[in-house]
Scaffold this motif. Structure first.
Motif, PDB file in Angstrom:
ATOM      1  N   CYS A   1      49.367  -7.899   2.289  1.00  0.00           N
ATOM      2  CA  CYS A   1      50.239  -7.480   3.384  1.00  0.00           C
ATOM      3  C   CYS A   1      49.383  -7.286   4.627  1.00  0.00           C
ATOM      4  O   CYS A   1      48.452  -6.471   4.625  1.00  0.00           O
ATOM      5  N   ASP A  34      53.777  -7.094   8.361  1.00  0.00           N
ATOM      6  CA  ASP A  34      54.271  -5.735   8.627  1.00  0.00           C
ATOM      7  C   ASP A  34      54.040  -5.406  10.100  1.00  0.00           C
ATOM      8  O   ASP A  34      52.898  -5.492  10.580  1.00  0.00           O
ATOM      9  N   LYS A  43      57.800   9.186   9.510  1.00  0.00           N
ATOM     10  CA  LYS A  43      56.874   8.980  10.636  1.00  0.00           C
ATOM     11  C   LYS A  43      57.347   9.669  11.911  1.00  0.00           C
ATOM     12  O   LYS A  43      58.511  10.049  12.048  1.00  0.00           O
TER      13      LYS A  43
HETATM   14  C1  9MG Z   1      49.217   2.684   4.429  1.00  0.00           C
HETATM   15  N1  9MG Z   1      50.331   2.663   5.363  1.00  0.00           N
HETATM   16  C2  9MG Z   1      50.779   3.694   6.127  1.00  0.00           C
HETATM   17  N2  9MG Z   1      51.809   3.302   6.881  1.00  0.00           N
HETATM   18  C3  9MG Z   1      52.012   1.987   6.596  1.00  0.00           C
HETATM   19  C4  9MG Z   1      52.912   1.009   7.055  1.00  0.00           C
HETATM   20  O1  9MG Z   1      53.817   1.269   7.987  1.00  0.00           O
HETATM   21  N3  9MG Z   1      52.839  -0.234   6.542  1.00  0.00           N
HETATM   22  C5  9MG Z   1      51.897  -0.532   5.602  1.00  0.00           C
HETATM   23  N4  9MG Z   1      51.866  -1.793   5.127  1.00  0.00           N
HETATM   24  N5  9MG Z   1      51.012   0.353   5.130  1.00  0.00           N
HETATM   25  C6  9MG Z   1      51.078   1.587   5.626  1.00  0.00           C
END
Ligand code: 9MG
Length: 283
Positions: A144, A192, A228
């Motif tokens: 990812c 992502d 978040k």
């Molecule tokens: C480890 N981690 C913390 N927040 C994240 C997010 O939004 N995406 C991904 N892939 N990892 C995350």
């Protein structure tokens, strides 16, 4: 747009994820406190129980991280990260039928995690650390690639974009090219947008609203917004009061074609995601 219109299966080591429906990834943090002196085995059992509960609630992936990515978090040494993560990967892969995701930027953790049964490498630095892209390629696992400007320690100091959606898309495209050049098959790549990583509230909201623009890259999307600050900033809620906001975003993310939701609250998110998917699946 369904969970994935261009790829229906994601190979994750010895397992395959069916991307015709959205999936929930449960977050399992292996923090320094959890392995403090004397409590290592008890804490490992507690983490295993937590992972088993998330799987029973519907998680098909568990994300294990030994280094915090919160703004200002301390950097963790390679051996320390290995000591935190490896025993958990070994235990989870022996006990649970789930894709184990390694939340790491460290090549040695990728290699050892893969050897112990992990299926996915989730790197918030998008395999930019020295040796990371080669290590990830050699495992053959899914990866990812997440967007982030700078490093977790400094990322929220002054995030600036001319056009956040275009810049995130271009960054992810460039990282895909680097992965392809290193020998990672395109079918192994997830993308992502990196909500909360070097982005102001307005950047996060705009990126979320236009997340669908990332589909031009023709890769499945993973989204992490659980608890978040973008939720806290809009709703004025403390971290432990952000569930409803997170569920709203999870449902919206499914509607925008996200395939995997990375979350703390698996059972509640499963309901939100299944409901959103049922609506989105009707012609
Ligand atoms: C480890 N981690 C913390 N927040 C994240 C997010 O939004 N995406 C991904 N892939 N990892 C995350």
């Amino acid at each position: 747009m369904s969970a994935s219109s261009f790829q229906t299966r994601l190979p994750c080591g010895s397992r395959v994820l069916d991307l015709s429906r959205p999936h929930v990834m449960g977050i399992l943090n292996v923090t320094p406190d959890s392995f403090s002196d004397g409590g290592r085995f008890a804490q490992r059992d507690a983490a295993l129980r937590h992972a088993a509960e998330m799987v029973a609630a519907g998680a098909t992936l568990i994300d294990i991280g030994g280094e915090s990515t919160r703004p200002g978090a301390a950097v963790v040494g390679e051996q320390e990260e290995l000591d935190r993560v490896a025993p958990m990967v070994e235990a989870l892969s022996a006990e649970l039928d789930v894709v184990i995701s390694l939340d790491t930027s460290t090549p040695a953790v990728m290699l050892e995690g893969a050897r112990l049964g992990a299926g996915l490498i989730n790197d918030v630095r998008s395999l930019r650390r020295e040796g990371a892209v080669e290590a990830a390629a050699s495992t053959g696992l899914a990866v990812c690639l997440m967007h982030m400007q700078g490093e977790p320690s400094t990322m929220q100091s002054a995030p600036y974009y001319r056009d956040v959606v275009t810049e995130v898309r271009d960054f992810l495209q460039a990282r895909m090219v680097a992965c392809r050049q290193a020998g990672i098959p395109v079918d192994n790549i997830l993308l992502d947008p990196g909500f909360g990583f070097a982005k102001s509230l307005e950047h996060n909201l705009r990126l979320f609203r236009h997340m669908g623009s990332l589909h031009v890259l023709e890769r499945p999307l993973l989204v992490g917004v659980s608890r978040k600050s973008m939720i806290g900033n809009v709703l004025g809620r403390a971290v432990n009061e952000r569930l409803a906001g997170g569920l709203a975003l999870a449902a919206l993310a499914v509607e925008k074609g996200a395939c995997i939701l990375r979350v703390h609250d698996v059972a509640e998110t499963m309901d939100a995601v299944r409901m959103a998917h049922a609506v989105c699946s009707i012609e």
